[in-house]
Enzyme design. Sequence first.
Site, short mmCIF file in Angstrom:
data_model
loop_
_atom_site.label_atom_id
_atom_site.label_comp_id
_atom_site.label_asym_id
_atom_site.label_seq_id
_atom_site.Cartn_x
_atom_site.Cartn_y
_atom_site.Cartn_z
N LYS A 31 -11.24 -4.07 -6.73
CA LYS A 31 -11.73 -2.73 -7.04
C LYS A 31 -10.58 -1.75 -7.28
O LYS A 31 -10.80 -0.65 -7.76
CB LYS A 31 -12.68 -2.23 -5.95
CG LYS A 31 -12.18 -2.32 -4.54
CD LYS A 31 -13.33 -2.15 -3.55
CE LYS A 31 -12.91 -2.48 -2.13
NZ LYS A 31 -14.02 -2.61 -1.21
N LYS A 53 0.83 -1.22 0.00
CA LYS A 53 0.00 0.00 0.00
C LYS A 53 0.86 1.26 0.00
O LYS A 53 0.47 2.29 -0.55
CB LYS A 53 -0.95 0.00 1.20
CG LYS A 53 -2.08 -1.00 1.06
CD LYS A 53 -3.31 -0.57 1.85
CE LYS A 53 -4.51 -1.41 1.45
NZ LYS A 53 -5.75 -0.92 2.06
N LYS A 101 -6.10 -11.44 -9.07
CA LYS A 101 -7.43 -11.53 -8.47
C LYS A 101 -8.24 -10.28 -8.84
O LYS A 101 -7.70 -9.19 -8.91
CB LYS A 101 -7.27 -11.61 -6.94
CG LYS A 101 -8.52 -11.98 -6.19
CD LYS A 101 -8.21 -12.13 -4.70
CE LYS A 101 -9.51 -12.22 -3.91
NZ LYS A 101 -9.28 -12.17 -2.47
#
Length: 333
Positions: free
Chosen positions: A200, A115, A197
Amino acid sequence: MEDQKKVMLSGIQPSGELTLGSYLGAIRNWAERADQFDCYYFMADMHTITVRQNPAELRRRTVSQLAAYIACGLDPEKNTLFIQSHVPAHAQLGWVLNCYTMYGELTRMTQFKAKSAQHAENINAGLFDYPVLMAADILIYQPDYVPVGDDQKQHVELCRDIAERFNGIYGPVFKVPEPYIPKVGARIMSLSSPEDKMSKSDHDPNGCVYLLEDPAVMAKKFKRAVTDSETSVRFDPVNKPGISNLMQIYACATGRTYDEIEKEFDGMGYGAFKTAVGDATIEMCRPIREETERLLKDKAYLEQVYTAGAEKASYIANKTLRKVYKKVGFVPR
C-alpha cells in the site's frame, strides 16, 4: 477443548486499505486456522500512528478492516477480533519491556532505517521503539506460534530475545513463541514494478490493487500492468516477472495450474490475458467487497464484535500483565 488449542496471533496496521497481496498472501489462509488454533487477530492502530494519520480516516479504515476480515471468512465466534488500542495492557507491557530491551538492539532494526528514510521529517521515538510494542503484542497472549513474514523475522527474533532475557531474570514468565511458517501463501508483486512486493506504500498507484476497490479501477490497473516485450504467456519469474506475477494471481483466482493457463492463452497475446486476470480478480473480490459493504452498514454488529473481542483479549492480557507487574516489584492495586 478450546483451552487446549495452541495460541496464535497476528495484526495488520489499518494504515491503508487491505491489498490483494495481503489477502492472497495471508488473510485467505487465516480462516482455516480457527479449527487448529486459538486465534487472535487485531487492527494494529497503535502502530499506525508512528506515521502521521488523518484521525477520521484512521477510524474509518480500522472498522473497515474489521468488516473485511469477517467478509474474508474470519468468524468472530471462532476467532478473537479486536482493536489494539482497546486493550491498554499492550501499551502497559510495552513500557515494561522497554526497560529490558537494549538501545543497540533497536538500532540494528532494518525497518527503522527504511522507515526513517521514507519519513525523514518525522523520525519519532515511536518509529524507533515500535518493535518493543510488537513484542508486547505477542508476549501478552502467551502464544505458541507467531506467523512470520520475511519483513518481520528480525522483530520476532527480538521478541524472543526480550522474553528470554526477562525469563532469565524472573523465571518462566513468558512463553517464548516459535516462528510459524504459514502454508505458502502467494507472494504477490507490484503490477507496475514486478520485482517489488505489492504494498500500500507503492509510489505508483497503479502498482497496488486493493481488495475492496471499484471493479472498473481494478480492471484498468490490470490492463496497465507491466509485462515484457515478448507475447507468450509463460511462467518464468526470473525473465518474465510481470507475466509470472499475473499468472500467479490468475491461478489464485481460478484454481488453474500454470500449465493450464499457458495452454488457455497460447497464441492470444498479453492484452487478452491481462483482461482475463482482471476479470477473474474482480469476481474473486466481489463477494468480499459486497459483504464488507453490508457489514459496514450494521454498525451495531461491528461494535458488538470488537467490544466482545477486546473483552476476551483483555482477560488473557491482564493475567500476563499482573504476573509481570508482580515480578518487577509493582504494588498490586
